[in-house]
Motif scaffolding. Structure first.
Motif, PDB file in Angstrom:
ATOM      1  N   GLN A  46       9.104   6.480 -10.491  1.00 29.39           N
ATOM      2  CA  GLN A  46      10.310   6.928 -11.175  1.00 29.39           C
ATOM      3  C   GLN A  46      10.918   8.238 -10.408  1.00 29.39           C
ATOM      4  OE1 GLN A  46      11.669   4.105 -12.984  1.00 29.39           O
ATOM      5  NE2 GLN A  46      12.838   6.039 -13.747  1.00 29.39           N
ATOM      6  N   ALA A  47       9.686   9.026 -10.236  1.00 26.12           N
ATOM      7  CA  ALA A  47      10.179  10.127  -9.499  1.00 26.12           C
ATOM      8  C   ALA A  47      10.503  10.136  -8.261  1.00 26.12           C
ATOM      9  CB  ALA A  47       8.678  11.192  -9.461  1.00 26.12           C
ATOM     10  N   ASP A  48       9.891   9.127  -7.372  1.00 31.18           N
ATOM     11  CA  ASP A  48      10.393   8.854  -6.068  1.00 31.18           C
ATOM     12  C   ASP A  48      12.003   8.105  -6.181  1.00 31.18           C
ATOM     13  OD1 ASP A  48       8.137   9.415  -5.112  1.00 31.18           O
ATOM     14  OD2 ASP A  48       7.349   7.305  -4.662  1.00 31.18           O
ATOM     15  N   GLU A  49      12.011   7.365  -7.078  1.00 27.64           N
ATOM     16  CA  GLU A  49      13.658   6.897  -7.351  1.00 27.64           C
ATOM     17  C   GLU A  49      14.375   7.916  -7.468  1.00 27.64           C
ATOM     18  OE1 GLU A  49      14.467   3.473  -9.979  1.00 27.64           O
ATOM     19  OE2 GLU A  49      12.949   2.592  -9.303  1.00 27.64           O
ATOM     20  N   GLU A  50      14.106   8.744  -8.413  1.00 24.93           N
ATOM     21  CA  GLU A  50      15.307   9.922  -8.444  1.00 24.93           C
ATOM     22  C   GLU A  50      15.539  10.852  -7.296  1.00 24.93           C
ATOM     23  OE1 GLU A  50      16.882   9.751 -11.061  1.00 24.93           O
ATOM     24  OE2 GLU A  50      15.827   8.599 -12.646  1.00 24.93           O
ATOM     25  N   ARG A  51      14.341  10.935  -6.647  1.00 19.81           N
ATOM     26  CA  ARG A  51      14.666  11.609  -5.341  1.00 19.81           C
ATOM     27  C   ARG A  51      15.445  10.761  -4.420  1.00 19.81           C
ATOM     28  NH1 ARG A  51      13.005  15.346  -1.430  1.00 19.81           N
ATOM     29  NH2 ARG A  51      12.872  14.588   0.493  1.00 19.81           N
ATOM     30  N   GLU A  52      15.291   9.396  -4.395  1.00 19.24           N
ATOM     31  CA  GLU A  52      16.135   8.419  -3.727  1.00 19.24           C
ATOM     32  C   GLU A  52      17.736   8.595  -3.876  1.00 19.24           C
ATOM     33  OE1 GLU A  52      16.064   6.631  -1.029  1.00 19.24           O
ATOM     34  OE2 GLU A  52      14.136   7.298  -0.497  1.00 19.24           O
ATOM     35  N   HIS A  53      17.712   8.690  -5.450  1.00 14.06           N
ATOM     36  CA  HIS A  53      19.320   8.778  -6.122  1.00 14.06           C
ATOM     37  C   HIS A  53      19.661  10.274  -5.404  1.00 14.06           C
ATOM     38  CE1 HIS A  53      18.167   6.691  -9.666  1.00 14.06           C
ATOM     39  NE2 HIS A  53      17.989   5.648  -8.731  1.00 14.06           N
ATOM     40  N   MET A  54      18.942  11.283  -5.147  1.00 13.82           N
ATOM     41  CA  MET A  54      19.355  12.486  -5.102  1.00 13.82           C
ATOM     42  C   MET A  54      19.852  12.417  -3.543  1.00 13.82           C
ATOM     43  SD  MET A  54      18.172  15.388  -3.121  1.00 13.82           S
ATOM     44  CE  MET A  54      16.469  15.387  -3.041  1.00 13.82           C
ATOM     45  N   LEU A  55      18.864  11.898  -2.605  1.00 13.39           N
ATOM     46  CA  LEU A  55      19.158  11.851  -1.243  1.00 13.39           C
ATOM     47  C   LEU A  55      20.648  10.855  -0.967  1.00 13.39           C
ATOM     48  CD1 LEU A  55      15.782  11.350   0.332  1.00 13.39           C
ATOM     49  CD2 LEU A  55      17.136  13.224   0.596  1.00 13.39           C
ATOM     50  N   ARG A  56      20.835   9.928  -1.699  1.00 10.70           N
ATOM     51  CA  ARG A  56      21.847   8.911  -1.634  1.00 10.70           C
ATOM     52  C   ARG A  56      23.159   9.687  -1.765  1.00 10.70           C
ATOM     53  NH1 ARG A  56      22.823   2.840  -2.932  1.00 10.70           N
ATOM     54  NH2 ARG A  56      20.756   2.749  -2.750  1.00 10.70           N
ATOM     55  N   LEU A  57      23.218  10.592  -2.597  1.00  7.09           N
ATOM     56  CA  LEU A  57      24.319  11.579  -3.069  1.00  7.09           C
ATOM     57  C   LEU A  57      24.445  12.467  -1.935  1.00  7.09           C
ATOM     58  CD1 LEU A  57      23.685  12.039  -6.824  1.00  7.09           C
ATOM     59  CD2 LEU A  57      25.996  11.221  -5.771  1.00  7.09           C
ATOM     60  N   LEU A  58      23.346  13.210  -1.571  1.00 11.39           N
ATOM     61  CA  LEU A  58      23.430  14.287  -0.387  1.00 11.39           C
ATOM     62  C   LEU A  58      24.029  13.682   0.844  1.00 11.39           C
ATOM     63  CD1 LEU A  58      20.896  16.899  -0.411  1.00 11.39           C
ATOM     64  CD2 LEU A  58      21.292  15.813   1.731  1.00 11.39           C
TER      65      LEU A  58
END
Ligand code: FEO
Length: 168
Positions: A46-58
């Motif tokens: 889940q932590a990895d997924e949230e980092r992906e969510h963050m990167l996608r926005l960035l």
């Protein structure tokens, strides 16, 4: 180019996704320390997924010519009392994230930024998934009740849910 309003709102969401990643990392550590290895693996994923969510926005923000801000993050809690209390926190947090995404979508309407509106649809769909997963796990916990041996199977079950998540 995007408006300053949109840029600020996207940067706020970037921080929320990064903080979500930290929260789940902390939950992974707690689960590991209590012997819930399947739950810990689920939380690491889940932590990895949230980092992906963050990167996608960035990346989107940069692509549209905005300036992305990598901000300071709040320290997540580290004691979660019980799996039930922890997953109640997960659900509450995901509802908060969904509300934040909804606010963001609403700003894109006000600003007539339909490209960002379109981009955010992925997050709208993802939040439905995330809330459903948390509710599903809470249902399992409620079924177990006080049956300690049930937690062994529960832990295996939650680990199995990592592979079941649809790939992006
Ligand atoms: Fe990216 Fe779980 O919200």
């Amino acid at each position: 180019m995007m408006s300053e309003n949109i840029e600020n709102a996207l940067n706020k969401q970037i921080r929320i996704e990064a903080e979500s990643s930290q929260i789940y990392l902390s939950m992974a550590c707690w689960a590991e320390s209590k012997g819930f290895e399947g739950v810990a693996e689920f939380m690491f994923a889940q932590a990895d997924e949230e980092r992906e969510h963050m990167l996608r926005l960035l990346r989107y923000l940069i692509e549209r010519g905005g300036s992305a801000v990598v901000s300071e993050l709040s320290k997540p809690p580290s004691d979660f009392t019980s799996p039930k209390a922890m997953f109640e926190k997960v659900l509450k947090h995901e509802i908060f994230v969904s509300e934040s995404i909804n606010d963001l979508v609403s700003i894109t309407f006000d600003e007539k930024d339909f490209a960002t509106h379109n981009f955010l649809q992925w997050y709208v769909a993802e939040q439905i998934e995330e809330e459903a997963t948390a509710r599903n796990i809470l249902d399992k916990i409620n079924l177990i009740g006080d049956d300690k041996s049930g937690f062994y199977l529960f832990d295996k079950d939650v680990r199995a849910m990592i592979a079941q998540k649809p790939m992006e």
